[in-house]
Design an enzyme around this catalytic site. Structure first.
Site, PDB file in Angstrom:
ATOM      1  N   HIS C  91      12.545 -12.232 -22.744  1.00 33.32           N
ATOM      2  CA  HIS C  91      12.415 -12.528 -24.169  1.00 33.32           C
ATOM      3  C   HIS C  91      12.373 -14.041 -24.380  1.00 33.32           C
ATOM      4  O   HIS C  91      12.981 -14.805 -23.626  1.00 33.32           O
ATOM      5  CB  HIS C  91      13.596 -11.925 -24.938  1.00 33.32           C
ATOM      6  CG  HIS C  91      13.433 -12.056 -26.422  1.00 33.32           C
ATOM      7  ND1 HIS C  91      13.793 -13.186 -27.112  1.00 33.32           N
ATOM      8  CD2 HIS C  91      12.897 -11.212 -27.331  1.00 33.32           C
ATOM      9  CE1 HIS C  91      13.520 -13.032 -28.386  1.00 33.32           C
ATOM     10  NE2 HIS C  91      12.972 -11.831 -28.554  1.00 33.32           N
ATOM     11  N   GLU C 139       4.719 -12.280 -28.244  1.00 34.49           N
ATOM     12  CA  GLU C 139       5.405 -12.857 -29.401  1.00 34.49           C
ATOM     13  C   GLU C 139       5.253 -14.369 -29.390  1.00 34.49           C
ATOM     14  O   GLU C 139       5.935 -15.048 -28.627  1.00 34.49           O
ATOM     15  CB  GLU C 139       6.919 -12.588 -29.329  1.00 34.49           C
ATOM     16  CG  GLU C 139       7.352 -11.169 -29.451  1.00 34.49           C
ATOM     17  CD  GLU C 139       8.875 -11.119 -29.684  1.00 34.49           C
ATOM     18  OE1 GLU C 139       9.287 -10.656 -30.755  1.00 34.49           O
ATOM     19  OE2 GLU C 139       9.619 -11.560 -28.792  1.00 34.49           O
TER      20      GLU C 139
END
Lengths: 220, 220, 220, 220
Positions: C91, C139
């Site tokens: 992430h 992202e």
């Protein structure tokens, strides 16, 4: 004598030929005023600058590893061979693990290189002092590059760091940084007990770097 | 032409003046034999070596950051100014995050610097190829510095990496490394489909570095 | 079926008892609407949540190390024992080295845990796909937590990631994230070719989390 | 009362159900002998173990971040919610940056969690003490998992750490670790001035964990 450490970071105005040009300006300032300037260019720029100026050239970072099977590390031995006489350690933009800081200090000390360990508050200043570097430079990260001088915005972090360092290791010097640009910032820093300043963008991004440095040192 | 990339690491025998001496030997080898040698000294040694030799000088590591407020980073711009023409990226002893590898490749590409991304197995070779560096260099970490050549100990990781890279990005070259010392190791590496080798301790720690390099290139 | 992955991060509104409460809301949404919700709480919260809900519980991070002398790592085995059935990997707020990503995927796969590798642009999406996780979730970091949906602000990064992933590994699913809050954001994400979304603050910081989730899934 | 901190690491014999089983053995030892045992399982195992035993359960690592947009971090709040009452910080296998150590200590202190900061030598023990954790645990990395007890192999690092810590922060306790397995190791550790030990493989990999613990505590 007041110590003024100019971190070149990786700004365009302080890389490659621009780094060389700026280092020469710093040398002039050191000659013309009663201050000791230290230039801190990128590692790749150290050799050319060291050949061109007589003021101390420090690295922005040094690893604690010695000779051996290490790749991409910056060793104290290579810095010394390139002409550096010291290094920043644990700068806010290049934080190190505690054991690495200690190893970096040892590696520098064994080769006669000076060390400035950067910290972010009073508690980490105290911890850094316990490792006996030559200097601790306290810089609240939120003020770095802000133009708001730590000596005004947070005098307590400077005063507290000076007290903490002197309590634990009286021989360790204290610098302060973050937002330092003008002579009054420097003067305030000295009044708070620091022996000098660590500065960067305030000078490097100035329209006229020489004038900015002159303002800094004459304002004090 | 076979590419021979010599990683100087931080060995005593390849730091400072020793780095300069070794780089000149590599230049001789490049002239005397039909191989392309690339020397990869520590960053602080790049400037002096680049002034002294004409063969390509690469860095051991480059960060993906550009001009700006970064401290202790190695920028592509500073490497280029010091005379480097490329860089290793993600060496086993200086692993990077995936996004950093991509940023480092971009930073080098934008300045015309060559990139060699190091990987540890077939899967990561495939992933690295997807980022389109100039070369992928596969090196099983457990063989690095072992003296056991990857081309013998694990030919499948080389063959598999060549296949994976060519499948995904045919224009990306493949090198292999780890344990490469002798001419037969190099020959085996080429037979497995690689375009060259990445080597270090086998040459650098040899009693006679020049002779070790000659053995390497004539044995092939 | 549309996959909706809710990253609890370390928000107060999704930690400890609040995490349990929110997981139950997500379970209700999964039952009441034709979407597959996955909750991604902090590791310490996984066990309590897994005992309380039947929807999949993923970790926010998993290390690639196995059984052995490792401290402070999050192993796939410990996650599975606590009731998790998958994990985010890499992430934006917990980036990993390339070799670590590969090791984490392998560790999960060997225990039957699902993997979602997060990426920041098309190039890293392509590289991540080469490692064959179950999903790649693209992202753009600058949009995370911004409230500006990636599906509107940068549709090309989604479309390009879908194309890149399907080109390299057709079996790998694609999610997109960053700034996703409303039903129209989700619908746009699906129209761009993604199979679902990864979201966080838009739901977690909403005054009424249940209503925010209902708006999300019914707006699509 | 002597403190015995058992780091479960990620061993198969101390993960998931095995972790629960081992924690119960430790609880028995704590009841039957005049020692205070602390179990340190993986984060995912903390909740189940905390529900099952009454002795303190610590985490192997805690991050200094609080509530907010952080992914994959281990917050003090989540540990407390899962039932932990403290944490190791900066273990040799999970080293932290200096500023992170300080932030982790603060995060724990604000929630009433105990902190044990691990160090590798006398200098880093002194620095860690300056940050005022509850305990400093000195462990020479080269002895970890070696079976060679630090209390025999390097008594000076223990004695020196005790002196350094007490000099700087008398209220901070000192533990020692690395290679501790038998009662005589524990006794030697206490004679050198430490208040307890941090141990792992010597107990966890023992054929009979209960017997190994009994030997440890009765030998002292």
């Amino acid at each position: 004598m007041t110590l003024i450490v100019l971190n070149f970071k990786t700004y365009r105005e302080s890389t490659g030929e621009e780094a060389l040009r700026l280092a020469k300006i710093c040398e002039d300032i050191s000659k013309d005023y009663s201050v000791q300037m230290v230039v801190v260019p990128q590692v790749a720029d150290i050799h050319a600058i060291s050949m061109a100026v007589k003021i101390p050239v420090y690295a922005q970072h040094v690893d604690g590893v010695g000779y051996g099977g290490f790749t991409g590390h910056v060793t104290a031995a290579s810095l010394k061979a390139a002409g550096a006489s010291g290094s920043l350690i644990n700068h806010s933009e290049r934080r190190l693990k505690l054991a690495e800081i200690e190893a970096s200090i040892l590696a520098c000390r064994s080769l006669g290189l000076k060390t400035i360990v950067c910290t972010n508050n009073v508690a980490t200043s105290r911890a850094a002092a316990a490792l006996q570097p030559d200097f601790v430079a306290v810089e609240p990260p939120e003020l770095i590059g802000s133009g708001i001088p730590v000596s005004k915005a947070d005098p307590e972090v400077v005063r507290g760091s000076v007290a903490a360092v002197k309590d634990i290791a009286p021989g360790v010097g204290v610098l302060c940084g973050a937002g330092i640009t003008h002579g009054e910032d420097l003067r305030a820093a000295l009044e708070l007990g620091s022996e000098g300043v660590l500065l960067a963008s305030g000078i490097i991004k100035a329209k006229n770097q020489r004038k900015a440095l002159e303002d800094l040192v004459t304002g004090a």
